[in-house]
Motif scaffolding. Structure first.
Motif, PDB file in Angstrom:
ATOM      1  N   ILE A  27      88.563  62.401  16.486  1.00  0.00           N
ATOM      2  CA  ILE A  27      88.535  61.043  17.022  1.00  0.00           C
ATOM      3  C   ILE A  27      87.611  60.989  18.229  1.00  0.00           C
ATOM      4  O   ILE A  27      87.677  61.833  19.128  1.00  0.00           O
ATOM      5  N   LEU A  28      86.746  59.976  18.224  1.00  0.00           N
ATOM      6  CA  LEU A  28      85.723  59.856  19.255  1.00  0.00           C
ATOM      7  C   LEU A  28      85.662  58.415  19.746  1.00  0.00           C
ATOM      8  O   LEU A  28      85.248  57.517  18.999  1.00  0.00           O
ATOM      9  N   PRO A  29      86.093  58.149  20.990  1.00  0.00           N
ATOM     10  CA  PRO A  29      85.928  56.796  21.538  1.00  0.00           C
ATOM     11  C   PRO A  29      84.451  56.454  21.625  1.00  0.00           C
ATOM     12  O   PRO A  29      83.618  57.292  21.983  1.00  0.00           O
ATOM     13  N   SER A  30      84.117  55.224  21.287  1.00  0.00           N
ATOM     14  CA  SER A  30      82.733  54.754  21.328  1.00  0.00           C
ATOM     15  C   SER A  30      82.626  53.632  22.343  1.00  0.00           C
ATOM     16  O   SER A  30      83.486  52.744  22.375  1.00  0.00           O
ATOM     17  N   PRO A  31      81.593  53.659  23.200  1.00  0.00           N
ATOM     18  CA  PRO A  31      80.410  54.511  23.246  1.00  0.00           C
ATOM     19  C   PRO A  31      80.736  55.968  23.605  1.00  0.00           C
ATOM     20  O   PRO A  31      81.693  56.246  24.315  1.00  0.00           O
ATOM     21  N   TYR A  32      79.870  56.850  23.114  1.00  0.00           N
ATOM     22  CA  TYR A  32      80.055  58.288  23.277  1.00  0.00           C
ATOM     23  C   TYR A  32      78.712  58.928  23.619  1.00  0.00           C
ATOM     24  O   TYR A  32      77.636  58.361  23.369  1.00  0.00           O
ATOM     25  N   TRP A  33      78.780  60.134  24.177  1.00  0.00           N
ATOM     26  CA  TRP A  33      77.554  60.897  24.400  1.00  0.00           C
ATOM     27  C   TRP A  33      76.981  61.261  23.037  1.00  0.00           C
ATOM     28  O   TRP A  33      77.691  61.729  22.139  1.00  0.00           O
ATOM     29  N   LEU A  34      75.699  61.015  22.879  1.00  0.00           N
ATOM     30  CA  LEU A  34      75.071  61.089  21.559  1.00  0.00           C
ATOM     31  C   LEU A  34      75.158  62.451  20.881  1.00  0.00           C
ATOM     32  O   LEU A  34      75.001  62.561  19.660  1.00  0.00           O
ATOM     33  N   THR A  35      75.425  63.511  21.615  1.00  0.00           N
ATOM     34  CA  THR A  35      75.473  64.853  21.033  1.00  0.00           C
ATOM     35  C   THR A  35      76.791  65.137  20.314  1.00  0.00           C
ATOM     36  O   THR A  35      76.825  65.948  19.382  1.00  0.00           O
ATOM     37  N   THR A  87      85.585  50.806  21.664  1.00  0.00           N
ATOM     38  CA  THR A  87      86.214  50.315  22.897  1.00  0.00           C
ATOM     39  C   THR A  87      85.573  49.004  23.326  1.00  0.00           C
ATOM     40  O   THR A  87      84.447  48.681  22.929  1.00  0.00           O
ATOM     41  N   LEU A  88      86.267  48.262  24.166  1.00  0.00           N
ATOM     42  CA  LEU A  88      85.811  46.935  24.573  1.00  0.00           C
ATOM     43  C   LEU A  88      85.298  46.937  26.007  1.00  0.00           C
ATOM     44  O   LEU A  88      85.838  47.631  26.869  1.00  0.00           O
ATOM     45  N   ARG A  89      84.274  46.123  26.238  1.00  0.00           N
ATOM     46  CA  ARG A  89      83.769  45.965  27.601  1.00  0.00           C
ATOM     47  C   ARG A  89      84.863  45.414  28.510  1.00  0.00           C
ATOM     48  O   ARG A  89      84.984  45.798  29.679  1.00  0.00           O
ATOM     49  N   GLU A  90      85.704  44.520  27.942  1.00  0.00           N
ATOM     50  CA  GLU A  90      86.780  43.911  28.720  1.00  0.00           C
ATOM     51  C   GLU A  90      87.790  44.952  29.206  1.00  0.00           C
ATOM     52  O   GLU A  90      88.511  44.719  30.178  1.00  0.00           O
ATOM     53  N   ASN A  91      87.847  46.092  28.532  1.00  0.00           N
ATOM     54  CA  ASN A  91      88.756  47.162  28.934  1.00  0.00           C
ATOM     55  C   ASN A  91      87.991  48.304  29.606  1.00  0.00           C
ATOM     56  O   ASN A  91      88.484  49.431  29.671  1.00  0.00           O
ATOM     57  N   GLY A  92      86.795  48.002  30.103  1.00  0.00           N
ATOM     58  CA  GLY A  92      86.000  49.012  30.794  1.00  0.00           C
ATOM     59  C   GLY A  92      85.488  50.111  29.879  1.00  0.00           C
ATOM     60  O   GLY A  92      85.215  51.219  30.323  1.00  0.00           O
ATOM     61  N   TYR A  93      85.360  49.794  28.589  1.00  0.00           N
ATOM     62  CA  TYR A  93      84.914  50.761  27.578  1.00  0.00           C
ATOM     63  C   TYR A  93      85.825  51.990  27.532  1.00  0.00           C
ATOM     64  O   TYR A  93      85.362  53.112  27.329  1.00  0.00           O
ATOM     65  N   LYS A  94      87.125  51.750  27.706  1.00  0.00           N
ATOM     66  CA  LYS A  94      88.088  52.854  27.644  1.00  0.00           C
ATOM     67  C   LYS A  94      89.049  52.638  26.470  1.00  0.00           C
ATOM     68  O   LYS A  94      89.512  51.517  26.232  1.00  0.00           O
ATOM     69  N   MET A  95      89.332  53.709  25.753  1.00  0.00           N
ATOM     70  CA  MET A  95      90.247  53.663  24.615  1.00  0.00           C
ATOM     71  C   MET A  95      91.691  53.619  25.107  1.00  0.00           C
ATOM     72  O   MET A  95      92.087  54.403  25.966  1.00  0.00           O
ATOM     73  N   THR A  96      92.479  52.729  24.547  1.00  0.00           N
ATOM     74  CA  THR A  96      93.892  52.674  24.893  1.00  0.00           C
ATOM     75  C   THR A  96      94.679  53.649  24.020  1.00  0.00           C
ATOM     76  O   THR A  96      94.215  54.083  22.956  1.00  0.00           O
ATOM     77  N   VAL A 146      72.250  52.076  20.957  1.00  0.00           N
ATOM     78  CA  VAL A 146      72.542  52.479  19.580  1.00  0.00           C
ATOM     79  C   VAL A 146      72.699  53.997  19.491  1.00  0.00           C
ATOM     80  O   VAL A 146      73.448  54.500  18.643  1.00  0.00           O
ATOM     81  N   ALA A 147      72.047  54.729  20.372  1.00  0.00           N
ATOM     82  CA  ALA A 147      72.174  56.190  20.389  1.00  0.00           C
ATOM     83  C   ALA A 147      73.574  56.617  20.785  1.00  0.00           C
ATOM     84  O   ALA A 147      74.011  57.724  20.450  1.00  0.00           O
ATOM     85  N   PHE A 148      74.301  55.731  21.483  1.00  0.00           N
ATOM     86  CA  PHE A 148      75.642  56.044  21.969  1.00  0.00           C
ATOM     87  C   PHE A 148      76.730  55.300  21.179  1.00  0.00           C
ATOM     88  O   PHE A 148      77.888  55.296  21.575  1.00  0.00           O
ATOM     89  N   GLY A 149      76.320  54.662  20.078  1.00  0.00           N
ATOM     90  CA  GLY A 149      77.290  53.982  19.234  1.00  0.00           C
ATOM     91  C   GLY A 149      77.526  52.526  19.572  1.00  0.00           C
ATOM     92  O   GLY A 149      78.440  51.905  19.035  1.00  0.00           O
ATOM     93  N   ASN A 150      76.692  51.935  20.456  1.00  0.00           N
ATOM     94  CA  ASN A 150      76.851  50.524  20.813  1.00  0.00           C
ATOM     95  C   ASN A 150      75.475  49.892  20.908  1.00  0.00           C
ATOM     96  O   ASN A 150      74.754  50.087  21.891  1.00  0.00           O
TER      97      ASN A 150
END
Length: 397
Positions: free
Chosen positions: A118-126, A143-152, A363-367
């Protein structure tokens, strides 16, 4: 030429591609402000450099044990105890040729073919490339910008299947600068404990936080400590990117497996850099360097946020860590520049480069709605670069 299917699936780095374009333009005499930097723009502290010279003078230039020299392992254990309240034995520490190497070996050690990561997105491209090389499959949690790009914790639990092996967590985060709070990580840890999920916790930016406190998910309880591989390194904290020293702390059986694997891949990390890293971690001068670097980054962060807030059609959250700002440019999509229609982060970055501004497409980071800007550059370049960016956005039609 026969190239394996596994290697064929590796995506080329957009970060390197944009950086290469910017370098070519500079060689042609074109002024370019580069916001792509993924490393501190400070030289390695002098006391560390002098230590490396001493290593050369005394002939510390031979192999060390594959998992790293004992003195450095002890220093890393002391660092974990002091900074994270985590008690490790030196046998649980593996030192590698950079944190990226640590990450790859950690993934290989616990992920079997077909396992889900499982990988929260955005993520480091590697991350996705390393998982793919290990035979695993990434399951992305948007993840959502409204949640600071953090997975709940709820979003995390919904992504778990009977094939889930581990979660890769990066806090402070590249590319968003998001920092998970202690409370948020505890809720995620509870889900891990409920389902028996391992965590690979990338904490390479832990010292670069602003108005927040870094918390390692391994601190939560004994279960999490025994189900977490903590990855860190010298690169960001001590501006030692080129020295290539990463390290990890893991349950003993996993640490031994990684050590065995590393003995056949890279063998030991550079002996001279390891020697200097002991000094970096134990000399009191290190605290002063880190404090001054963090203060400088914070000043640049605030300057960048102020400048970005005045540019039309872009939105960003306040980053709480690392040295990146993740900027949503989706309001510009559908507009054109110099006859080119902006339809995503890549075309936005390509067109901005024509105005002398080098950005990393999201797009390199999933967003694909965003671009990443680094503030590991001078204040003067931040001001000039963002003035150019504002002019570019204003010229879109």
């Amino acid at each position: 030429m026969c190239v394996s299917e596994k290697v064929k699936r590796i995506a080329p780095s957009l970060t390197l591609e944009i950086t290469a374009k910017a370098k070519r333009m500079k060689k042609e005499g074109i002024s370019v402000i580069g916001f792509g930097a993924g490393e501190p723009d400070f030289n390695t502290p002098k006391y560390i450099i002098e230590s490396a010279k001493n290593a050369l003078d005394i002939g510390f230039t031979k192999y060390t044990p594959a998992s790293g020299m004992q003195e450095l392992k002890v220093a890393i254990c002391q660092k974990f105890l002091k900074d994270n309240n985590l008690c490790y034995d030196p046998a649980q520490i593996v030192i590698s040729a950079g944190a990226k190497s640590s990450l790859y070996h950690a993934i290989c050690a616990i992920v079997d073919d077909g396992d889900e990561v499982i990988l929260p997105s955005p993520y480091w491209l590697t991350y996705p490339e390393l998982v793919g090389l290990a035979g695993g499959k990434c399951v992305y949690v948007e993840t959502l910008r409204e949640n600071g790009y953090k997975m709940t914790a709820l979003e995390f639990e919904k992504a778990i299947t009977d094939k889930t092996k581990c979660l890769i967590l990066n806090s402070p985060n590249n590319p968003t600068g998001a920092v998970y709070s202690k409370e948020e990580l505890i809720e995620i840890a509870k889900v891990c404990e409920k389902h028996g999920i391992f965590v690979i916790s990338d904490e390479i930016y832990e010292k670069l936080v602003y108005g927040e406190s870094h918390y390692s998910i391994a601190q939560y309880n004994e279960f999490m400590k025994e189900h977490t591989i903590v990855v860190n390194g010298m690169s960001k904290t001590y501006s030692m990117t080129g020295w290539r020293i990463g390290y990890l702390a893991a349950p003993l059986a996993i640490a031994k497996a990684i050590s065995s694997m590393q003995s056949h891949t890279t063998s030991n990390a550079c002996s001279i850099a390891q020697y200097a890293s002991v000094t970096a971690l134990t000399d009191e001068q290190g605290d002063q360097f880190i404090s001054e670097m963090q203060q400088t980054f914070n000043e640049r962060r605030l300057l960048m946020l102020e400048k970005l807030s005045k540019i039309n059609d872009i939105v960003c959250i306040e980053p709480k860590g690392a040295f990146y700002v993740f900027v949503d440019v989706s309001k510009t999509f559908g507009k054109s520049f110099d006859g080119v229609k902006i339809d995503g982060s890549l075309s936005f970055a390509d067109c901005a480069l024509k105005k002398g501004v080098a950005l990393i497409p999201g797009v390199a980071f999933g967003n694909d709605d965003c671009v990443r800007l680094s503030y590991a550059i001078s204040k003067e370049d931040i001001v000039e670069g963002l003035d150019r960016l504002a002019q570019f956005v204003n010229e879109l039609k």
